[in-house]
Design an enzyme around this catalytic site. Structure first.
Site, PDB file in Angstrom:
ATOM      1  N   ASP A   1       3.599  27.082 -21.713  1.00 46.81           N
ATOM      2  CA  ASP A   1       4.969  26.641 -21.420  1.00 46.81           C
ATOM      3  C   ASP A   1       5.059  25.128 -21.269  1.00 46.81           C
ATOM      4  O   ASP A   1       4.038  24.436 -21.221  1.00 46.81           O
ATOM      5  CB  ASP A   1       5.531  27.354 -20.169  1.00 46.81           C
ATOM      6  CG  ASP A   1       4.496  27.457 -19.050  1.00 46.81           C
ATOM      7  OD1 ASP A   1       3.551  26.635 -19.028  1.00 46.81           O
ATOM      8  OD2 ASP A   1       4.635  28.350 -18.203  1.00 46.81           O
TER       9      ASP A   1
ATOM     10  N   GLU B   1      10.343  34.680 -16.129  1.00 49.19           N
ATOM     11  CA  GLU B   1      10.740  34.900 -14.747  1.00 49.19           C
ATOM     12  C   GLU B   1      11.327  36.295 -14.556  1.00 49.19           C
ATOM     13  O   GLU B   1      11.866  36.891 -15.502  1.00 49.19           O
ATOM     14  CB  GLU B   1      11.814  33.861 -14.366  1.00 49.19           C
ATOM     15  CG  GLU B   1      11.320  32.416 -14.376  1.00 49.19           C
ATOM     16  CD  GLU B   1      10.583  32.039 -13.094  1.00 49.19           C
ATOM     17  OE1 GLU B   1       9.662  32.767 -12.676  1.00 49.19           O
ATOM     18  OE2 GLU B   1      10.935  30.989 -12.525  1.00 49.19           O
TER      19      GLU B   1
END
Ligand code: PGA
Length: 237
Positions: free
Chosen positions: A67, A143
């Protein structure tokens, strides 16, 4: 899912480094996803040592950041490409041309995400996804949410993650609110998954992963149960 319980952070790190070394020795041009965070630092240190000892060669491997924050460049000290450069790439004989991160400065993050996914696919997908875990059960920056994303995408970070990562910034307000992360599909398509977890703040997540077999989008790591080759290396009992 295979759990390996280790006695110390050092042992966890050595074990993870052995797994990654084995993969690179088996296939020198293997494609890896690599995480940032405090947990994998010991693994990177061990890999640097193994490289210096001539036990593993990075020169043909392909390395993709799991990421990157939106708004931060490759040079930015808090950026995740910079993290991997500082903690791993500059200590090993990697070909920097084969090291990649999503473009956090792209004007169109969605397009940058798509390009990143295509780059990984173009090399035949990930041979190994090396991961940490968030205290909320995130992997990469996938998430907890009502639904999860298949491919690399632009995510809005949760308050829990912003608080956890504030330690790397001057204050919480400086933590970017968005990031680009490889998706759940990118991870689950990897041939092999290796996850490291250490520390009190990960205890709840690891216990839940161990005990609860349900697949829940509010606990993204639970989807690793769908994969046939997952190794969790942890100090958490
Ligand atoms: P940490 O981060 O290793 O710094 O705890 C892990 C993660 O959030 O994925």
């Amino acid at each position: 899912m295979n759990f390996i319980l280790t006695d110390s952070y050092e042992q966890m790190s050595e074990t993870a480094a052995e797994f990654l070394t084995e993969e690179l020795n088996r296939k020198p041009s293997a494609v890896f996803a690599l995480p940032t965070g405090s947990t994998p630092i010991g693994t990177y240190r061990a890999l640097a040592r193994l490289n210096k000892e001539g036990k593993v060669d990075f020169s043909q491997g392909n390395f993709f950041n799991v990421d990157e924050y939106v708004g931060l460049s490759r040079e930015s000290e808090q950026g995740y490409y910079h993290f991997l450069y500082e903690n791993l790439y500059r200590h090993v004989n990697v070909d920097l041309e084969k090291t990649h991160a999503p473009d956090g400065t792209a004007e169109n993050p969605e397009q940058a995400a798509e390009q990143y996914e295509q780059m990984i696919d173009g090399l035949g997908g990930l041979d190994a996804a090396f991961l940490g875990i968030g205290r909320n059960g995130h992997i990469g920056f996938n998430e907890p949410a009502d639904s999860l994303h298949y491919a690399t995408y632009c995510v809005t970070l949760t308050q829990s993650t912003i608080e956890a990562n504030a330690r790397f910034f001057r204050n919480e307000g400086e933590v970017p609110k968005q990031a680009l992360t490889i998706g759940m599909g990118t991870i689950l398509k990897a041939k092999k998954i290796i996850l490291v977890a250490d520390g009190d703040d990960k205890e709840e997540a690891i216990h839940r992963l161990w005990e609860d077999t349900s697949l829940r989008t509010d606990f993204p790591v639970s989807f690793l149960r769908l994969h046939p080759d997952v190794t969790i290396i942890t100090t958490i009992k």
